[in-house]
Design an enzyme around this catalytic site. Sequence first.
Site, PDB file in Angstrom:
ATOM      1  N   HIS A  72       0.738  -1.193  -0.030  1.00 33.16           N
ATOM      2  CA  HIS A  72      -0.052  -0.074  -0.103  1.00 33.16           C
ATOM      3  C   HIS A  72       0.734   1.229   0.017  1.00 33.16           C
ATOM      4  O   HIS A  72       1.863   1.264   0.753  1.00 33.16           O
ATOM      5  CB  HIS A  72      -0.931  -0.013   1.260  1.00 33.16           C
ATOM      6  CG  HIS A  72      -2.096  -0.784   1.355  1.00 33.16           C
ATOM      7  ND1 HIS A  72      -3.002  -0.935   2.261  1.00 33.16           N
ATOM      8  CD2 HIS A  72      -2.333  -1.757   0.278  1.00 33.16           C
ATOM      9  CE1 HIS A  72      -4.080  -1.782   1.669  1.00 33.16           C
ATOM     10  NE2 HIS A  72      -3.438  -2.569   0.695  1.00 33.16           N
ATOM     11  N   TYR A 201      -8.258   5.223   8.647  1.00 33.76           N
ATOM     12  CA  TYR A 201      -8.440   5.421  10.093  1.00 33.76           C
ATOM     13  C   TYR A 201      -9.420   6.459  10.194  1.00 33.76           C
ATOM     14  O   TYR A 201      -9.316   7.573   9.614  1.00 33.76           O
ATOM     15  CB  TYR A 201      -7.254   5.895  10.480  1.00 33.76           C
ATOM     16  CG  TYR A 201      -5.995   5.006  10.565  1.00 33.76           C
ATOM     17  CD1 TYR A 201      -5.359   4.778   9.456  1.00 33.76           C
ATOM     18  CD2 TYR A 201      -5.757   4.263  11.784  1.00 33.76           C
ATOM     19  CE1 TYR A 201      -4.235   3.685   9.613  1.00 33.76           C
ATOM     20  CE2 TYR A 201      -4.591   3.482  11.933  1.00 33.76           C
ATOM     21  CZ  TYR A 201      -3.993   3.156  10.636  1.00 33.76           C
ATOM     22  OH  TYR A 201      -2.885   2.289  11.026  1.00 33.76           O
ATOM     23  N   PRO A 293      -1.740   0.528  19.470  1.00 38.91           N
ATOM     24  CA  PRO A 293      -1.715  -0.074  17.917  1.00 38.91           C
ATOM     25  C   PRO A 293      -2.071   1.072  16.847  1.00 38.91           C
ATOM     26  O   PRO A 293      -1.771   0.530  15.759  1.00 38.91           O
ATOM     27  CB  PRO A 293      -2.967  -1.227  17.916  1.00 38.91           C
ATOM     28  CG  PRO A 293      -3.535  -1.005  19.004  1.00 38.91           C
ATOM     29  CD  PRO A 293      -2.835  -0.018  20.035  1.00 38.91           C
ATOM     30  N   LYS A 297       2.829  -0.131  14.771  1.00 38.72           N
ATOM     31  CA  LYS A 297       4.448   0.014  14.923  1.00 38.72           C
ATOM     32  C   LYS A 297       5.120  -1.099  15.792  1.00 38.72           C
ATOM     33  O   LYS A 297       6.268  -1.336  15.713  1.00 38.72           O
ATOM     34  CB  LYS A 297       4.734   1.353  15.573  1.00 38.72           C
ATOM     35  CG  LYS A 297       4.660   2.496  14.929  1.00 38.72           C
ATOM     36  CD  LYS A 297       5.582   2.724  13.615  1.00 38.72           C
ATOM     37  CE  LYS A 297       5.165   3.696  12.753  1.00 38.72           C
ATOM     38  NZ  LYS A 297       5.627   3.178  11.321  1.00 38.72           N
ATOM     39  N   TYR A 385       4.819   6.523   9.220  1.00 37.07           N
ATOM     40  CA  TYR A 385       4.130   5.495   9.075  1.00 37.07           C
ATOM     41  C   TYR A 385       4.836   4.419   8.285  1.00 37.07           C
ATOM     42  O   TYR A 385       4.734   3.417   8.691  1.00 37.07           O
ATOM     43  CB  TYR A 385       2.736   5.853   8.259  1.00 37.07           C
ATOM     44  CG  TYR A 385       1.697   4.771   8.443  1.00 37.07           C
ATOM     45  CD1 TYR A 385       0.705   4.869   9.529  1.00 37.07           C
ATOM     46  CD2 TYR A 385       1.610   3.705   7.577  1.00 37.07           C
ATOM     47  CE1 TYR A 385      -0.248   3.797   9.561  1.00 37.07           C
ATOM     48  CE2 TYR A 385       0.718   2.696   7.626  1.00 37.07           C
ATOM     49  CZ  TYR A 385      -0.323   2.757   8.592  1.00 37.07           C
ATOM     50  OH  TYR A 385      -1.072   1.880   8.802  1.00 37.07           O
TER      51      TYR A 385
HETATM   52  P1  FAD Z   1       5.638 -11.291  20.881  1.00 43.19           P
HETATM   53  O1  FAD Z   1       5.173 -11.333  19.341  1.00 43.19           O
HETATM   54  O2  FAD Z   1       4.666 -11.134  21.896  1.00 43.19           O
HETATM   55  O3  FAD Z   1       6.849 -12.438  21.031  1.00 43.19           O
HETATM   56  C1  FAD Z   1       7.022 -13.019  22.469  1.00 43.19           C
HETATM   57  C2  FAD Z   1       7.123 -14.459  22.416  1.00 43.19           C
HETATM   58  O4  FAD Z   1       7.812 -15.135  23.620  1.00 43.19           O
HETATM   59  C3  FAD Z   1       5.848 -15.319  22.247  1.00 43.19           C
HETATM   60  O5  FAD Z   1       5.759 -16.186  21.266  1.00 43.19           O
HETATM   61  C4  FAD Z   1       5.680 -15.713  23.516  1.00 43.19           C
HETATM   62  O6  FAD Z   1       4.852 -17.149  23.415  1.00 43.19           O
HETATM   63  C5  FAD Z   1       6.854 -16.025  23.986  1.00 43.19           C
HETATM   64  N1  FAD Z   1       7.252 -16.221  25.452  1.00 43.19           N
HETATM   65  C6  FAD Z   1       6.800 -15.210  26.225  1.00 43.19           C
HETATM   66  N2  FAD Z   1       7.174 -15.938  27.627  1.00 43.19           N
HETATM   67  C7  FAD Z   1       8.023 -16.799  27.421  1.00 43.19           C
HETATM   68  C8  FAD Z   1       8.815 -17.298  28.360  1.00 43.19           C
HETATM   69  N3  FAD Z   1       8.784 -17.242  29.573  1.00 43.19           N
HETATM   70  N4  FAD Z   1       9.547 -18.329  27.635  1.00 43.19           N
HETATM   71  C9  FAD Z   1       9.656 -18.624  26.101  1.00 43.19           C
HETATM   72  N5  FAD Z   1       8.803 -17.792  25.579  1.00 43.19           N
HETATM   73  C10 FAD Z   1       8.090 -17.059  26.052  1.00 43.19           C
HETATM   74  N6  FAD Z   1       2.236  -4.106  15.495  1.00 43.19           N
HETATM   75  C11 FAD Z   1       2.611  -3.643  14.367  1.00 43.19           C
HETATM   76  O7  FAD Z   1       3.874  -3.414  13.898  1.00 43.19           O
HETATM   77  N7  FAD Z   1       1.810  -3.543  13.367  1.00 43.19           N
HETATM   78  C12 FAD Z   1       0.548  -3.580  13.478  1.00 43.19           C
HETATM   79  O8  FAD Z   1      -0.472  -3.568  12.668  1.00 43.19           O
HETATM   80  C13 FAD Z   1       0.176  -4.357  14.904  1.00 43.19           C
HETATM   81  N8  FAD Z   1      -1.315  -4.533  15.248  1.00 43.19           N
HETATM   82  C14 FAD Z   1      -1.439  -5.331  16.362  1.00 43.19           C
HETATM   83  C15 FAD Z   1      -2.812  -5.415  16.540  1.00 43.19           C
HETATM   84  C16 FAD Z   1      -3.098  -6.220  17.585  1.00 43.19           C
HETATM   85  C17 FAD Z   1      -4.505  -6.769  17.708  1.00 43.19           C
HETATM   86  C18 FAD Z   1      -2.071  -6.746  18.586  1.00 43.19           C
HETATM   87  C19 FAD Z   1      -2.364  -7.481  19.875  1.00 43.19           C
HETATM   88  C20 FAD Z   1      -0.910  -6.364  18.458  1.00 43.19           C
HETATM   89  C21 FAD Z   1      -0.377  -5.546  17.366  1.00 43.19           C
HETATM   90  N9  FAD Z   1       0.522  -5.109  17.094  1.00 43.19           N
HETATM   91  C22 FAD Z   1       1.157  -4.440  15.707  1.00 43.19           C
HETATM   92  C23 FAD Z   1       1.783  -5.406  18.001  1.00 43.19           C
HETATM   93  C24 FAD Z   1       2.660  -6.479  17.650  1.00 43.19           C
HETATM   94  O9  FAD Z   1       1.625  -7.814  17.550  1.00 43.19           O
HETATM   95  C25 FAD Z   1       3.837  -6.892  18.640  1.00 43.19           C
HETATM   96  O10 FAD Z   1       4.320  -5.566  18.887  1.00 43.19           O
HETATM   97  C26 FAD Z   1       4.803  -7.915  18.229  1.00 43.19           C
HETATM   98  O11 FAD Z   1       4.182  -9.159  18.336  1.00 43.19           O
HETATM   99  C27 FAD Z   1       6.074  -7.912  19.176  1.00 43.19           C
HETATM  100  O12 FAD Z   1       6.947  -8.608  18.759  1.00 43.19           O
HETATM  101  P2  FAD Z   1       7.936  -9.403  19.949  1.00 43.19           P
HETATM  102  O13 FAD Z   1       8.441 -10.396  19.318  1.00 43.19           O
HETATM  103  O14 FAD Z   1       8.638  -8.398  20.744  1.00 43.19           O
HETATM  104  O15 FAD Z   1       6.854 -10.157  20.850  1.00 43.19           O
HETATM  105  C1  DHB Z   2      -3.739  -3.138  11.618  1.00 45.65           C
HETATM  106  C2  DHB Z   2      -3.490  -3.103  12.828  1.00 45.65           C
HETATM  107  C3  DHB Z   2      -3.037  -1.870  13.273  1.00 45.65           C
HETATM  108  O1  DHB Z   2      -2.553  -1.797  14.488  1.00 45.65           O
HETATM  109  C4  DHB Z   2      -3.150  -0.480  12.443  1.00 45.65           C
HETATM  110  O2  DHB Z   2      -2.916   0.425  12.894  1.00 45.65           O
HETATM  111  C5  DHB Z   2      -3.351  -0.923  11.217  1.00 45.65           C
HETATM  112  C6  DHB Z   2      -3.773  -2.145  10.644  1.00 45.65           C
HETATM  113  C7  DHB Z   2      -4.015  -4.437  11.168  1.00 45.65           C
HETATM  114  O3  DHB Z   2      -4.334  -5.582  12.011  1.00 45.65           O
HETATM  115  O4  DHB Z   2      -4.498  -4.715   9.896  1.00 45.65           O
END
Ligand code: FAD
Ligand code: DHB
Length: 391
Positions: A72, A201, A293, A297, A385
């Site tokens: 996009h 948005y 969210p 990011k 963005y």
């Molecule tokens: P996580 O993805 O949380 O990974 C951590 C991993 O560690 C998990 O697999 C967990 O099971 C594991 N773990 C936890 N504790 C332990 C332990 N004690 N021992 C071993 N393993 C463990 N971000 C964006 O950039 N763009 C978006 O559009 C966006 N939209 C989102 C929408 C929603 C609904 C949500 C909930 C989040 C969104 N985010 C978005 C945020 C994004 O999903 C997170 O910031 C991202 O997953 C962070 O990655 P991470 O690897 O740091 O942590």
């Molecule tokens: C999505 C999630 C977000 O947090 C956002 O800002 C835009 C899109 C998504 O899940 O597609």
Amino acid sequence: MKTQVGIIGAGPAGLVLSHLLRRAGIESVVLESQTRQYIEERVRAGVLEQGTVDLLNELGLGQRMMRQGLMHYGVELRFSERGHRIDFKNLTGGKGVMIYAQHEVIKDLVGARLSDGGQIIFEARDANIHGLDDEKPVIRFTQSGSPQELHCDFIAGCDGFHGVCRNSIPSDVLRVYERDYPFGWLGILAEAPPASHELIYANHERGFALLSMRSPKISRLYLQCKPDEDLDAWPDSRIWEELQKRLATRDGFTLSEGPVIQKGVTGMRSFVVEPMQFGHLFLAGDSAHIVPPTGAKGLNLAVADVRVLAAGLKEFYANGKRELLQRYSEICLRRVWKVQRFSWWMTSLLHKFADDSEFDRRRQLAELDYVTSSRAASTTLAENYVGLPLE
Ligand code: FAD
Ligand code: DHB
């Protein structure tokens, strides 16, 4: 067991780090508490910054993303029932974002890592870490009920917000900065063709709404709701009705509806710990910081952290220098705070705050008008963005 870098958590941070280390010839083992199936199906983010897309391609991990993802080059901000496009391509010199589900990224990263001989231990329970101050830290955990030890030179704490790594740092070393928001997002996945080619948005007096997508047949939609919203109070018909109201335009926009295949509520918070390192432990991604969210990011920031960490580890193993590793936290936090600012700003711009006065409401609309009509202000949104450049 022994390795150079013990990585706790197979989210985007841990898995991208394991690939970056492999490219640099550094060994790692990833410990993940959940099953492979669980992490490959968990519905979360969907927006990848240009830099994240480029990195996945550079690592040879982008084939499926390039085939199935949707590139996009703009988003729409909708307010006062009118849409206004922010043209990323034009404002950022050709950059954009990729719409590709986080769990698809996870599938690609896990598949590639396992097929190149990498070690990911799933269902590694009760991980705890020791010897952070010593030369040789150790991670103890259980696997199929039996205790295990992973000895390593460094530990990467990539275990998300609820993991164990952050809390392994003495509390008098860590400073916590946080803000809670008085709302959450109710998100759905629906079998309905997205009603727009690009994300929308929407700022509406009933509250924020977001139209996103996963494919030409699947919509991803979000509604501002109470932080502890009870999903039982939201049958599908009520969700659609509310989305139709918040996304309505003067020229008759209608949302395509369809069966809801997933539903959930996400809380919103801003959270940062400083520093992001202690001894031989380095925190990356959500274990060190959370953003609301609205700016899409979280995943991207997790990837940016591990790029810095991988560069530091590469320098250390190549010539014994620790300068970059020592500056890990400082380098990451500069970006973290800019991304915190952007995510807070997008959240403030687009949501309804319960205690808003009529003055606040007018000011918010004036800001939206400014952002969408001034090239300078649109550029500010666009460059954040699609992702700020890496230091
Ligand atoms: P996580 O993805 O949380 O990974 C951590 C991993 O560690 C998990 O697999 C967990 O099971 C594991 N773990 C936890 N504790 C332990 C332990 N004690 N021992 C071993 N393993 C463990 N971000 C964006 O950039 N763009 C978006 O559009 C966006 N939209 C989102 C929408 C929603 C609904 C949500 C909930 C989040 C969104 N985010 C978005 C945020 C994004 O999903 C997170 O910031 C991202 O997953 C962070 O990655 P991470 O690897 O740091 O942590
Ligand atoms: C999505 C999630 C977000 O947090 C956002 O800002 C835009 C899109 C998504 O899940 O597609």
